[in-house]
Design a protein around this motif. Structure first.
Motif, PDB file in Angstrom:
ATOM      1  N   ALA A 105     -63.539 -20.033 -29.199  1.00  0.00           N
ATOM      2  CA  ALA A 105     -63.572 -21.463 -28.882  1.00  0.00           C
ATOM      3  C   ALA A 105     -62.216 -22.138 -29.106  1.00  0.00           C
ATOM      4  O   ALA A 105     -61.968 -23.235 -28.593  1.00  0.00           O
ATOM      5  N   ILE A 106     -61.330 -21.507 -29.849  1.00  0.00           N
ATOM      6  CA  ILE A 106     -60.045 -22.115 -30.189  1.00  0.00           C
ATOM      7  C   ILE A 106     -59.084 -22.176 -29.009  1.00  0.00           C
ATOM      8  O   ILE A 106     -58.299 -23.103 -28.872  1.00  0.00           O
ATOM      9  N   PHE A 107     -59.130 -21.168 -28.166  1.00  0.00           N
ATOM     10  CA  PHE A 107     -58.068 -21.013 -27.168  1.00  0.00           C
ATOM     11  C   PHE A 107     -58.339 -21.836 -25.910  1.00  0.00           C
ATOM     12  O   PHE A 107     -59.454 -21.836 -25.394  1.00  0.00           O
ATOM     13  N   PRO A 108     -57.319 -22.528 -25.402  1.00  0.00           N
ATOM     14  CA  PRO A 108     -57.488 -23.338 -24.183  1.00  0.00           C
ATOM     15  C   PRO A 108     -57.429 -22.466 -22.928  1.00  0.00           C
ATOM     16  O   PRO A 108     -56.437 -22.500 -22.182  1.00  0.00           O
ATOM     17  N   PHE A 109     -58.474 -21.661 -22.704  1.00  0.00           N
ATOM     18  CA  PHE A 109     -58.438 -20.677 -21.630  1.00  0.00           C
ATOM     19  C   PHE A 109     -58.140 -21.276 -20.250  1.00  0.00           C
ATOM     20  O   PHE A 109     -57.313 -20.781 -19.507  1.00  0.00           O
ATOM     21  N   ARG A 110     -58.832 -22.393 -19.954  1.00  0.00           N
ATOM     22  CA  ARG A 110     -58.699 -22.974 -18.619  1.00  0.00           C
ATOM     23  C   ARG A 110     -57.275 -23.485 -18.414  1.00  0.00           C
ATOM     24  O   ARG A 110     -56.611 -23.202 -17.428  1.00  0.00           O
ATOM     25  N   LYS A 111     -56.785 -24.218 -19.425  1.00  0.00           N
ATOM     26  CA  LYS A 111     -55.438 -24.788 -19.340  1.00  0.00           C
ATOM     27  C   LYS A 111     -54.384 -23.675 -19.240  1.00  0.00           C
ATOM     28  O   LYS A 111     -53.421 -23.770 -18.485  1.00  0.00           O
ATOM     29  N   TRP A 112     -54.586 -22.634 -20.028  1.00  0.00           N
ATOM     30  CA  TRP A 112     -53.612 -21.531 -20.026  1.00  0.00           C
ATOM     31  C   TRP A 112     -53.546 -20.868 -18.650  1.00  0.00           C
ATOM     32  O   TRP A 112     -52.483 -20.466 -18.185  1.00  0.00           O
ATOM     33  N   ARG A 113     -54.701 -20.753 -18.017  1.00  0.00           N
ATOM     34  CA  ARG A 113     -54.730 -20.162 -16.679  1.00  0.00           C
ATOM     35  C   ARG A 113     -53.910 -21.021 -15.726  1.00  0.00           C
ATOM     36  O   ARG A 113     -53.071 -20.530 -14.988  1.00  0.00           O
ATOM     37  N   GLN A 114     -54.148 -22.336 -15.797  1.00  0.00           N
ATOM     38  CA  GLN A 114     -53.387 -23.255 -14.929  1.00  0.00           C
ATOM     39  C   GLN A 114     -51.884 -23.124 -15.162  1.00  0.00           C
ATOM     40  O   GLN A 114     -51.096 -23.049 -14.225  1.00  0.00           O
ATOM     41  N   LEU A 115     -51.500 -23.103 -16.430  1.00  0.00           N
ATOM     42  CA  LEU A 115     -50.068 -23.097 -16.744  1.00  0.00           C
ATOM     43  C   LEU A 115     -49.415 -21.764 -16.348  1.00  0.00           C
ATOM     44  O   LEU A 115     -48.298 -21.746 -15.830  1.00  0.00           O
ATOM     45  N   THR A 116     -50.134 -20.662 -16.571  1.00  0.00           N
ATOM     46  CA  THR A 116     -49.596 -19.361 -16.156  1.00  0.00           C
ATOM     47  C   THR A 116     -49.439 -19.321 -14.638  1.00  0.00           C
ATOM     48  O   THR A 116     -48.411 -18.873 -14.113  1.00  0.00           O
ATOM     49  N   ASN A 117     -50.445 -19.790 -13.951  1.00  0.00           N
ATOM     50  CA  ASN A 117     -50.378 -19.788 -12.491  1.00  0.00           C
ATOM     51  C   ASN A 117     -49.216 -20.635 -11.986  1.00  0.00           C
ATOM     52  O   ASN A 117     -48.536 -20.277 -11.027  1.00  0.00           O
TER      53      ASN A 117
END
Lengths: 466, 466
Positions: free
Chosen positions: A116-128
């Motif tokens: 629950a800690i990690f911003p998975f959705r945001k990280w995907r956006q930023l990596t992309n």
């Protein structure tokens, strides 16, 4: 199988400990294997039973073995621990043989984080976004110190949140705190071969510096932090400390003690390695400025994203004294930064895009809540039978259980009941100095709703007779 | 500004070289700054003009300075080079002052890759898949050696493509070849303090081992590879080689020489560090089995994804002799793998999902084509005025220009014309051994259609009188 020699110079128990440990690490002793009883082994090796008991005890407290009451000692399923995993299963048959004895219900080990800690959705956006916008940089070697943008963002956070005074050119991005410690060791190696370390203290620091060939000088930690008077009596020209939240006691180094430490460093031209490992997570206490702010020329400051984002993201950073920057650059010529651009850049954007502040607040709130529930549950279930310390920051509590059970018995009984916990003994240089029956409970990885049931299980395992 | 002392023990030119270099690295000498003429500086420092000339020459050949014909010596714009970048521009004014003299038209430096190489779309898919499917692993510390799946995929590739015999448990995933070299150094340090290195050879290997305190013993490379007879006369117990495509000569070590080398290693119980840096890219030559296959117990094998995927992805790997695995595991206890899970896992999927084979074929075909065009263009423009070597693999050619121009003049004139190239002198331990007028042309980063125009520019810069 084990060859002990009185001529070796090392105590017999230590030789035995080393050989069993090597066999476990090499995979010759597989997880789940039962070791000979100390009575049998002592006969076989023609040594006293105490020798074997001491070796076993050491291995238990380091987590290599589990002692099962009325059964014996078993090799731990190592991939459940924070140890290097190296067992290779070559055939399916072997894989079955190697299966861990029991898969744990609750993980209270230090280092693990909830998903629950990690911003998975945001990280995907930023990596992309990086994969789209930064193609040239992805195909080039970047600066040795790490990307300038990320270093700037970190320097701004450090100034605002920790009072650390630095420019981006003093910052070095590294793949993890351990890497930072190794690098710090290399930078101070020309001027000292002895390094003082808090006792008790962070196991990895002791192990890394000792592997680099440094002589380790343990210096006791009391309520107000490291005993500087004792440090003064040593020949160390470097010291490793965790002043804002001592690991594992949780003590905060007092300002008097901080000033004494800085005075020592200035007078002896020594270096303080400040590991601010839990700098992001602070509960119920006023912000404590980093030690670095008092003596930027004497302090190598280390921080990491492992406890606030993800342990597997492998990003830590160090702030070097200005005078060390040249030395770093000369020694890192032809040595590009070891953190991938595709990690550095998304992190930079995450820090800059205003997500960082709300992430920090959210995670701190959540961890504070978990810590509160863990303390509450421990008090409710154990009453006066436990003594709790270390809880104003970070992700762990130090818990002493008032019973007849030794540390290794506590860990073993918890394991039997399906709970993974850390022994605390190996945080002390000499394990016999550790307070009796003390363990480390990490709450970073356990879900909020699992805390109460986990503590109930602990009580059953520890306080109820079988 | 510079203080030279006859009592220092070091030659005066070397002291001057060191001081200027430090000033450049620390940022005290900004890019674009013109240095005093050797006539002026020699007067000022009361040393001979040759002393100053030698220092300048050394700095030019290492890329710190550019000599402009009939003008003088200037500090190189360092962020155009593969050197650590460390200049921090604190104000916009300073930023303008620090602007590079000229931004280059064509980049023929070694290490850069075209953006066309990287599978951006596929990488995005794979990263997104991990962010969706592997949340637990993202929030845990992984095994010290790297993810088991990635190690298995690499071991399979190595067996099939390079004849390397190993299991996944001998493989260690590292953030870059330099990290591997550092780790190899740590692993051999107990048994030797001297390491033999190919001469000419990879600059980073020399620099890393020397920074670690090893004594470097240069051993000449001839047509069939490292001269083992000469190696036998040294006290080295480790040797660094690039047998499949020697860097920079491109020579392939003959099988006779390989067997001699292995014999030496076995007899003296020494370690061979095999850097198979261009193992993925091979043109017009039959596959050459890795040296490791001849003596898996004596060879530390190193490979990397920097030349076939991306230099900023920071993934390399080493295959350890079985006997060294324990030593690695013991020394890496409490030291998690330094490569992020979010890089390891997408790479594993890329290797496994069948994209890898077609990627390899595509990139090899493309690079072979570029290499062909570069050779063609050089022959067409220069005729017999250049001698080309080193081209059966990898991403560079070694080019000797038959003219009166020294290496530093060639690099400086190319720079003036808008071309970034590497000097070759610093590949030799003693630069005076380097063949006259030799440079390294890298073609990994230049687009196919830019090769001809770039070579035409080079001809104008080098052969036409101004």
């Amino acid at each position: 199988m084990f060859v002990l020699s009185a001529k070796d110079g090392k105590p017999l128990y230590s030789q035995l400990y080393q050989q069993i440990r090597n066999n476990i690490l090499s995979g010759d002793l597989k997880p789940g294997t039962k070791l000979s009883s100390s009575r049998h082994l002592s006969k076989e090796l023609c040594v006293s039973r105490t020798t074997v008991d001491m070796a076993y005890q050491q291995l238990v407290s380091e987590g290599y073995l589990v002692g099962k009451p009325r059964s014996g000692y078993y090799i731990e399923a190592l991939d459940n621990l924070n140890l290097p995993v190296f067992m290779e299963t070559k055939t399916e048959e072997e894989a079955i043989l190697n299966e861990p004895v029991k898969s744990p219900k609750y993980n209270l080990q230090y280092g693990k984080l909830e998903t629950a800690i990690f911003p998975f959705r945001k990280w995907r956006q930023l990596t992309n976004k990086c994969l789209r916008d930064d193609k040239e940089q992805i195909m080039s070697y970047g600066p040795a110190q790490g990307e300038h943008g990320l270093r700037t963002a970190i320097s701004e956070f450090l100034r605002e949140y920790r009072g650390v005074e630095c420019t981006a050119n003093q910052i070095v991005i590294c793949p993890g705190t351990q890497y930072c410690l190794n690098l710090a060791g290399q930078l101070i190696q020309p001027s000292t071969n002895a390094i003082a370390i808090e006792n008790p203290g962070f196991w990895a620091a002791r192990s890394i510096f000792s592997n680099m060939g440094f002589r380790i000088i343990p210096v006791p930690v009391k309520k107000h932090g490291l005993k500087v008077k004792q440090l003064r009596m040593t020949d160390a020209q470097a010291v490793y400390v965790t002043p804002s939240h001592q690991f594992p006691t949780g003590n905060i180094m007092s300002i008097t003690r901080r000033l004494e430490l800085v005075k020592w460093a200035r007078e002896s031209d020594s270096i303080i390695i400040e590991d601010d490992y839990s700098c992001h997570l602070r509960y119920n206490v006023r912000p404590i400025q980093a030690l670095q702010a008092l003596a930027p020329d004497q302090v190598i400051y280390i921080g990491s994203f492992s406890k606030i984002l993800s342990p597997s993201i492998r990003v830590a950073y160090m702030v070097l004294p200005q005078k060390m920057v040249d030395r770093f650059l000369l020694s890192s010529e032809h040595f590009p930064c070891s953190v991938p651009f595709l990690i550095q850049k998304p992190l930079e954007l995450f820090l800059k895009e205003g997500e960082w502040g709300s992430h920090l607040r959210k995670i701190t709130r959540h961890m504070k809540k978990k810590r509160g529930i863990l303390i509450q549950a421990l008090k409710h279930e154990f009453g006066d039978a436990v003594s709790i310390s270390g809880g104003n920051a970070g992700l762990h509590l130090l818990v002493q259980v008032m019973s007849q059970l030794s540390e290794q018995e506590l860990v073993a009984r918890a394991f039997q009941a399906g709970l993974l916990i850390h022994p605390a003994g190996n945080l002390w240089q000499d394990q016999s100095d550790a307070p009796f029956g003390t363990v480390l409970l990490g709450y970073g990885g356990i879900a909020l709703e699992d805390i109460y049931p986990a503590v109930q299980l602990l009580r059953q395992a520890w306080l109820e007779d079988e």
